[in-house]
Design an enzyme around this catalytic site. Structure first.
Site, mmCIF file in Angstrom:
data_model
loop_
_atom_site.group_PDB
_atom_site.id
_atom_site.type_symbol
_atom_site.label_atom_id
_atom_site.label_comp_id
_atom_site.label_asym_id
_atom_site.label_seq_id
_atom_site.Cartn_x
_atom_site.Cartn_y
_atom_site.Cartn_z
ATOM 1 N N GLN A 104 -21.434 22.548 -1.510
ATOM 2 C CA GLN A 104 -20.019 22.893 -1.618
ATOM 3 C C GLN A 104 -19.721 23.268 -3.064
ATOM 4 O O GLN A 104 -20.066 22.525 -3.985
ATOM 5 C CB GLN A 104 -19.121 21.725 -1.189
ATOM 6 C CG GLN A 104 -17.656 22.162 -1.093
ATOM 7 C CD GLN A 104 -16.699 21.030 -0.746
ATOM 8 O OE1 GLN A 104 -16.610 20.057 -1.490
ATOM 9 N NE2 GLN A 104 -15.985 21.161 0.360
ATOM 10 N N TYR A 170 -7.138 21.389 -4.866
ATOM 11 C CA TYR A 170 -7.920 21.722 -6.064
ATOM 12 C C TYR A 170 -7.599 23.149 -6.525
ATOM 13 O O TYR A 170 -6.635 23.748 -6.054
ATOM 14 C CB TYR A 170 -9.415 21.528 -5.768
ATOM 15 C CG TYR A 170 -9.768 20.072 -5.551
ATOM 16 C CD1 TYR A 170 -9.743 19.175 -6.612
ATOM 17 C CD2 TYR A 170 -10.086 19.583 -4.291
ATOM 18 C CE1 TYR A 170 -10.044 17.826 -6.426
ATOM 19 C CE2 TYR A 170 -10.390 18.238 -4.095
ATOM 20 C CZ TYR A 170 -10.372 17.369 -5.171
ATOM 21 O OH TYR A 170 -10.657 16.043 -4.991
ATOM 22 N N ARG A 316 -16.272 9.970 6.636
ATOM 23 C CA ARG A 316 -16.428 8.515 6.532
ATOM 24 C C ARG A 316 -17.242 7.930 7.685
ATOM 25 O O ARG A 316 -17.914 6.909 7.516
ATOM 26 C CB ARG A 316 -15.038 7.873 6.459
ATOM 27 C CG ARG A 316 -14.314 8.177 5.155
ATOM 28 C CD ARG A 316 -12.838 7.878 5.279
ATOM 29 N NE ARG A 316 -12.216 8.742 6.267
ATOM 30 C CZ ARG A 316 -11.009 8.557 6.778
ATOM 31 N NH1 ARG A 316 -10.301 7.519 6.395
ATOM 32 N NH2 ARG A 316 -10.513 9.405 7.662
ATOM 33 N N CYS A 339 -16.068 3.532 11.564
ATOM 34 C CA CYS A 339 -15.279 3.477 10.332
ATOM 35 C C CYS A 339 -13.909 2.892 10.680
ATOM 36 O O CYS A 339 -13.312 3.266 11.687
ATOM 37 C CB CYS A 339 -15.134 4.908 9.809
ATOM 38 S SG CYS A 339 -13.803 5.161 8.634
ATOM 39 N N CYS A 346 -14.817 3.138 0.397
ATOM 40 C CA CYS A 346 -15.232 4.493 0.042
ATOM 41 C C CYS A 346 -14.308 5.099 -0.996
ATOM 42 O O CYS A 346 -14.640 6.107 -1.590
ATOM 43 C CB CYS A 346 -15.249 5.373 1.286
ATOM 44 S SG CYS A 346 -13.677 5.468 2.143
ATOM 45 N N CYS A 359 -18.949 1.342 1.405
ATOM 46 C CA CYS A 359 -18.263 1.307 2.691
ATOM 47 C C CYS A 359 -18.028 -0.144 3.091
ATOM 48 O O CYS A 359 -18.941 -0.964 3.011
ATOM 49 C CB CYS A 359 -19.107 2.015 3.746
ATOM 50 S SG CYS A 359 -18.418 1.833 5.395
ATOM 51 N N GLU A 412 -17.650 -19.886 18.366
ATOM 52 C CA GLU A 412 -16.283 -19.366 18.220
ATOM 53 C C GLU A 412 -15.407 -20.135 19.204
ATOM 54 O O GLU A 412 -15.656 -20.109 20.405
ATOM 55 C CB GLU A 412 -16.246 -17.863 18.513
ATOM 56 C CG GLU A 412 -14.857 -17.278 18.657
ATOM 57 C CD GLU A 412 -13.947 -17.526 17.447
ATOM 58 O OE1 GLU A 412 -14.344 -17.186 16.319
ATOM 59 O OE2 GLU A 412 -12.836 -18.080 17.655
ATOM 60 N N GLN A 420 -9.321 -13.101 13.352
ATOM 61 C CA GLN A 420 -8.014 -12.538 12.985
ATOM 62 C C GLN A 420 -7.994 -11.013 13.079
ATOM 63 O O GLN A 420 -6.939 -10.411 13.264
ATOM 64 C CB GLN A 420 -7.644 -12.992 11.577
ATOM 65 C CG GLN A 420 -7.412 -14.489 11.523
ATOM 66 C CD GLN A 420 -6.966 -14.973 10.157
ATOM 67 O OE1 GLN A 420 -6.507 -14.198 9.332
ATOM 68 N NE2 GLN A 420 -7.111 -16.260 9.917
ATOM 69 N N LYS A 430 -3.522 -0.775 13.992
ATOM 70 C CA LYS A 430 -4.765 -1.429 13.577
ATOM 71 C C LYS A 430 -5.833 -1.322 14.676
ATOM 72 O O LYS A 430 -6.748 -2.141 14.742
ATOM 73 C CB LYS A 430 -4.504 -2.911 13.264
ATOM 74 C CG LYS A 430 -3.455 -3.167 12.202
ATOM 75 C CD LYS A 430 -3.988 -3.078 10.804
ATOM 76 C CE LYS A 430 -4.614 -4.354 10.354
ATOM 77 N NZ LYS A 430 -4.846 -4.391 8.900
HETATM 78 C C1 FMN Z 1 -14.944 9.248 -1.034
HETATM 79 C C2 FMN Z 1 -14.521 10.603 -0.556
HETATM 80 C C3 FMN Z 1 -14.826 11.718 -1.319
HETATM 81 C C4 FMN Z 1 -14.476 13.000 -0.873
HETATM 82 N N1 FMN Z 1 -14.877 14.099 -1.597
HETATM 83 C C5 FMN Z 1 -14.692 15.347 -1.074
HETATM 84 C C6 FMN Z 1 -15.275 16.502 -1.667
HETATM 85 O O1 FMN Z 1 -15.998 16.430 -2.671
HETATM 86 N N2 FMN Z 1 -15.039 17.708 -1.076
HETATM 87 C C7 FMN Z 1 -14.288 17.831 0.066
HETATM 88 O O2 FMN Z 1 -14.128 18.934 0.573
HETATM 89 N N3 FMN Z 1 -13.743 16.753 0.655
HETATM 90 C C8 FMN Z 1 -13.942 15.521 0.131
HETATM 91 N N4 FMN Z 1 -13.457 14.419 0.793
HETATM 92 C C9 FMN Z 1 -12.742 14.611 2.066
HETATM 93 C C10 FMN Z 1 -13.743 14.575 3.223
HETATM 94 O O3 FMN Z 1 -14.711 15.561 3.110
HETATM 95 C C11 FMN Z 1 -13.029 14.748 4.561
HETATM 96 O O4 FMN Z 1 -12.401 16.005 4.564
HETATM 97 C C12 FMN Z 1 -12.020 13.635 4.807
HETATM 98 O O5 FMN Z 1 -12.563 12.390 4.438
HETATM 99 C C13 FMN Z 1 -11.605 13.559 6.266
HETATM 100 O O6 FMN Z 1 -12.736 13.395 7.082
HETATM 101 P P1 FMN Z 1 -13.172 11.982 7.750
HETATM 102 O O7 FMN Z 1 -11.994 11.469 8.494
HETATM 103 O O8 FMN Z 1 -14.306 12.345 8.644
HETATM 104 O O9 FMN Z 1 -13.567 11.079 6.648
HETATM 105 C C14 FMN Z 1 -13.773 13.145 0.350
HETATM 106 C C15 FMN Z 1 -13.456 12.011 1.108
HETATM 107 C C16 FMN Z 1 -13.832 10.752 0.681
HETATM 108 C C17 FMN Z 1 -13.520 9.560 1.537
HETATM 109 S S1 SF4 Z 2 -14.853 2.037 3.505
HETATM 110 FE FE1 SF4 Z 2 -13.575 1.916 5.323
HETATM 111 S S2 SF4 Z 2 -12.599 3.897 5.472
HETATM 112 FE FE2 SF4 Z 2 -14.291 4.122 4.049
HETATM 113 S S3 SF4 Z 2 -16.000 4.826 5.307
HETATM 114 FE FE3 SF4 Z 2 -16.159 2.621 5.231
HETATM 115 S S4 SF4 Z 2 -15.041 1.862 6.991
HETATM 116 FE FE4 SF4 Z 2 -14.456 3.991 6.691
#
Ligand code: FMN
Ligand code: SF4
Length: 639
Positions: A104, A170, A316, A339, A346, A359, A412, A420, A430
Site C-alpha cells: 500500500q 490522509y 482486525r 475480534c 490493536c 490484540c 464455574e 461477566q 456488546k
Molecule cells: C492498528 C490499525 C492500523 C491501520 N493502519 C492502516 C493503514 O496503514 N492503511 C489503511 O488503509 N488502513 C489502516 N487501518 C484500517 C484497516 O485497514 C481497516 O480499513 C479497518 O480496520 C476496518 O477493517 P476491520 O474491521 O476489518 O478491522 C488500520 C487499522 C488498524 C486497527
Molecule cells: S485488539 Fe480488540 S479490536 Fe483489536 S483486533 Fe484484537 S480483538 Fe479486535
C-alpha cells in the site's frame, strides 16, 4: 468443498493477478518497522503468519512514498531505493508461504501522530492541534512523482500489486474531500479538480509500473463528516478511476475525524460498508473489495455470494486469528477466534511508536517471532491443572493449558460459562463479547477440558490433587456501607444485567465503564437514568474511541459528578454534592457500579493447603479484558 463458506475460496482476479481466494488482509500500521521505516524481521514474521493462515492477498500497512509522509516513526517507508532489499525479502517470504502481496502506497498528509515535519495537506484545514501547510503545485508534482517511484520500487521488490491509499483522511483524501480541500487552483474547487491529484498519482504509478501490473485504490466511499465525501461523489470517482486504469476499488469509510466508521467498534453493525461497496460495484466493471467489520464468516460469504463485492478484506479479524481463512476453508468457523472490536490491543491502548500492534484476544499478535498463536509447544510434563472461574481469563487459561497437554478441570458456579463478559453481552452493543465467549467455550470443550458447574471449595479442589491451581474468580461490585444500602431497590450492576430492575427512574452509582454502559443501555431502553459519580468526569477508563461514543449516547442521561452517595431512602437516594450540601435524587431503582473488587475468598485456604496457586484476571486486579486474557496466556504457557 460444498459448504456455505466455499464461495470465499473460489479464485478471483485483480487485473493480471489471480488471487487464490476472495480473502484479503487489510493494511494495518504495526509500529514494527525499524525507526527509519525499513522492514524488520518481526514484520516479516507477522505477515508470514497470516500467509500461513491462508489469506489470498496481503496488503501491507501504508508505505510512505516520501520520508516526511510517514505518520510516525516506525511506519513503513518506500521513499528510497535503499528500502528495496528488505521489502523484497518480505514479498518473497510471504509468497513462499502461499499468499500474494501488495504494497500500500501512502502519504499521511495532515494526520500525523508524531512530530515528523512538515505537516502538509491540500489546504490548511486543522486536524486536532495540527494546522497543515498548503502544498504548492510544485510540491504536489514532487509527491506525484514520489508515488510513481514507490510503485516502481514495489514492483522491483517483487510485490504482486500496489494499492493507493486514498482513504481515511490522509493526503489524497485531503484533496478529494470538499471539507478539507479549499484550494482555488486546478487541484480544488470542482469535484473534477479535487480528484486531479489522485488521477495524477494513478497515471504516474501506471507510467512507472506499466500495463498489466495491478493497481488498486482504497477509498472512504462515505466520509461521515459534515461536508465530507458522499457516496454519490465516490461513485463518480470510482468510474473515473476505472477509466484511468485502476484494477480494483477497495471500499472503506470514515477518517481520523470519524474513527468509528474507519475502524468500526463493537457498537457499529457488522458489514457496514457493504451497501456502499455494492453501489460502487454496480457503477463499474472492475472488481470491488470491501473492508470494515467483515469478520463473521457467514457475513463475509454472503457479501461475495450475493455478488455485492468480489473480495472481502479483513483487518482486525486477522489480528485476532491469523488462521481465519484456513478454518473457514475447513468449515470450522467455530474455531475462529473473533475480534471483539473494542480496539484496545490493536489501537487505542496497544499500539504506539514504542509498542508494536497487539490484540486483546490473541496474545501472539505482534509477537509472532517468539510466540505461537496456533500450535503451541507441548509442556515437557503433563500436569493436573484446576482452573477456578469460567470468565474470559479462566477460559483462556484453560484453553492454553489444555493445548499444551495438561489435564484441565474448569470450575464455574454459574450454569453457563463466560462470567461477566456473558452478562455484559446482554447489552446489544456488546454482542461481540458473546461470540468470543462462544469461541472460548467451544475450544475448551473440544480440548477435553472437564467443566464442572459447581462452587470450587477447598475440599473439591483438593480431591483433584492438582499440581497447579489457576484462580480466575474475577471481581465483584463494591458495596458501600451506608444507610439503606440493603433496600430491595438497590442492586449491583451484575444483578441488573441478569434481571433489569423495575421502575422508570434509575440511578446508576459510579462513573467507570460498567456504570456508563449500563446507563447507556437502560437509557436506550427508555429509562430515565441519572449517573451519580464521585469523580469529576465519567468513562475515564474507556479508551478514547469508546469514550467519544459513550459521550454521544449518554446525551439523554443526566450526569451528576462530584456526587458522593450518602444514603438510600424509600423515594430515592441522598447524595453529598460538590458544595458539601445534601441533595435528594428521586429514583425507583439504584444500581451500584462504583468499582470492582477482587474475589479471592478461596486464595487463603488454597495457599494454606500448600497448593501451587496462580492468579489471573480481575481476581488479581480488576482491569481490561485484554489484561486478563494476556495474563492467562502467559500463566498457562509457563506451566
Ligand atoms: C492498528 C490499525 C492500523 C491501520 N493502519 C492502516 C493503514 O496503514 N492503511 C489503511 O488503509 N488502513 C489502516 N487501518 C484500517 C484497516 O485497514 C481497516 O480499513 C479497518 O480496520 C476496518 O477493517 P476491520 O474491521 O476489518 O478491522 C488500520 C487499522 C488498524 C486497527
Ligand atoms: S485488539 Fe480488540 S479490536 Fe483489536 S483486533 Fe484484537 S480483538 Fe479486535
Amino acid at each position: 468443498m460444498t459448504h456455505r463458506l466455499d464461495v470465499l475460496f473460489q479464485p478471483g482476479r485483480i487485473g493480471s493477478l489471480t488471487v487464490k481466494n476472495r480473502l484479503v488482509m487489510s493494511s494495518m500500521y504495526t509500529a514494527m518497522c525499524h525507526p527509519d521505516g525499513g522492514v524488520s524481521t518481526e514484520l516479516v514474521d507477522y505477515l508470514v503468519e497470516r500467509a500461513r493462515g491462508e489469506v489470498g492477498l496481503i496488503l501491507t500497512e501504508a508505505a510512505a512514498v516520501t520520508d516526511d509522509g510517514r505518520p510516525s516513526v516506525g511506519a513503513l517507508n518506500v521513499s528510497d531505493d535503499r528500502f528495496v532489499p528488505a521489502l523484497a525479502r518480505l514479498a518473497d517470504t510471504v509468497k513462499i508461504n502461499g499468499a500474494a502481496i501488495g504494497l500500500q502506497l501512502g502519504h499521511c498528509g495532515p494526520q500525523k501522530s508524531s512530530g515528523i515535519l512538515p505537516v502538509v495537506a491540500a489546504s490548511p484545514v486543522p486536524w486536532k492541534s495540527l494546522v497543515p501547510r498548503e502544498l504548492s503545485v510544485e510540491e504536489i508534482r514532487d509527491i506525484v512523482r514520489a508515488f510513481g517511484q514507490g510503485a516502481r520500487r514495489a514492483k522491483l521488490a517483487g510485490f504482486d500489486l500496489v494499492e493507493l491509499h486514498a482513504a481515511h483522511g490522509y493526503l489524497i483524501t485531503s484533496f478529494l474531500s470538499p471539507r478539507t480541500n479549499r484550494r482555488n487552483d486546478g487541484y480544488g474547487g470542482t469535484p473534477a479538480n479535487r480528484l486531479r491529484f489522485l488521477i495524477d498519482v494513478l497515471c504516474e504509478v501506471r507510467r512507472e509500473v506499466g500495463d498489466g501490473f495491478p493497481v488498486t485504490v482504497k477509498l472512504s466511499a462515505i466520509e461521515y463528516v459534515e461536508d465530507g465525501l458522499t457516496l454519490e461523489e465516490s461513485l463518480r470517482i470510482a468510474e473515473r478511476l476505472e477509466a484511468e486504469g485502476a484494477d480494483a476499488i477497495h471500499v472503506s469509510a470514515g477518517s481520523h475525524d470519524a474513527w468509528d466508521f474507519e475502524v468500526p467498534p463493537h457498537y457499529k453493525p457488522l458489514a457496514m460498508n457493504v451497501p456502499a461497496a455494492a453501489a460502487v460495484k454496480a457503477a463499474i466493471r472492475i472488481p470491488v473489495m470491501v473492508v470494515g467489520s467483515m469478520g463473521e464468516p457467514e457475513v463475509a460469504a454472503r457479501a461475495v455470494a450475493t455478488g455485492e463485492v468480489d473480495f472481502v478484506v479483513l483487518g482486525r479479524a486477522l489480528l485476532a486469528d491469523p488462521y481465519w481463512p484456513r478454518k473457514a476453508r475447513e468449515n470450522r468457523p467455530e474455531d475462529i477466534r473473533p475480534c471483539i472490536r473494542v480496539n484496545d490491543g490493536c489501537f487505542a491502548r496497544g499500539i504506539s511508536a514504542l509498542r508494536p500492534v497487539g490484540c486483546s484476544v490473541n496474545f501472539a499478535a505482534g509477537r509472532e517471532s517468539s510466540v505461537a498463536s496456533e500450535d503451541l509447544p507441548r509442556a515437557p510434563e503433563s500436569k493436573r491443572v484446576a482452573v477456578i472461574g469460567g470468565g474470559p481469563s479462566g477460559l483462556e487459561a484453560a484453553r492454553v493449558t489444555a493445548l499444551r497437554g495438561h489435564v484441565v478441570t474448569l470450575f464455574e458456579r454459574e450454569p453457563e460459562l463466560g462470567g461477566q463478559a456473558r452478562l455484559a453481552s446482554t447489552m446489544p452493543f456488546k454482542q461481540d463479547l458473546l461470540r468470543y465467549v462462544a469461541y472460548l467455550t467451544t475450544q475448551v470443550q473440544k480440548l477435553g477440558v472437564t467443566v464442572r458447574h459447581e462452587s470450587a471449595t477447598l475440599a473439591v479442589v483438593q480431591a483433584l490433587a492438582p499440581h497447579v491451581v489457576i484462580l480466575a474468580t474475577g471481581g465483584v461490585p463494591y458495596r458501600p456501607t451506608i444507610p439503606g444500602i440493603q433496600a430491595t431497590q438497590v442492586v449491583d450492576v451484575l444483578a441488573a444485567l441478569r434481571s433489569e430492575p423495575a421502575g422508570r427512574r434509575v440511578a446508576v452509582v459510579g462513573g467507570g465503564q460498567a456504570a456508563v454502559e449500563i446507563a447507556a443501555h437502560l437509557s436506550e431502553r427508555g429509562r430515565e437514568v441519572t449517573i451519580l459519580h464521585a469523580g469529576a468526569s465519567v468513562g475515564d477508563d474507556l479508551n478514547p474511541h469508546m469514550q467519544a461514543h459513550m459521550t454521544r449516547i449518554l446525551t439523554r442521561v443526566r450526569i451528576l459528578t462530584g456526587a458522593v452517595l450518602h444514603s438510600v431512602t424509600d423515594a430515592g437516594v441522598t447524595i453529598v454534592d460538590q458544595s458539601q450540601a445534601h441533595r435528594h435524587v428521586d429514583c425507583d431503582a439504584v444500581i451500584l457500579a462504583i468499582r470492582s473488587v477482587p474475589l479471592v475468598e478461596l486464595e487463603r485456604p488454597l495457599r494454606e493447603a500448600g497448593l501451587e496457586l496462580r492468579k489471573v484476571g480481575d481476581c488479581r486486579l480488576p482491569r481490561l479484558i485484554m489484561d486478563g486474557v494476556h495474563e492467562a496466556y502467559r500463566t498457562a504457557s509457563s506451566i
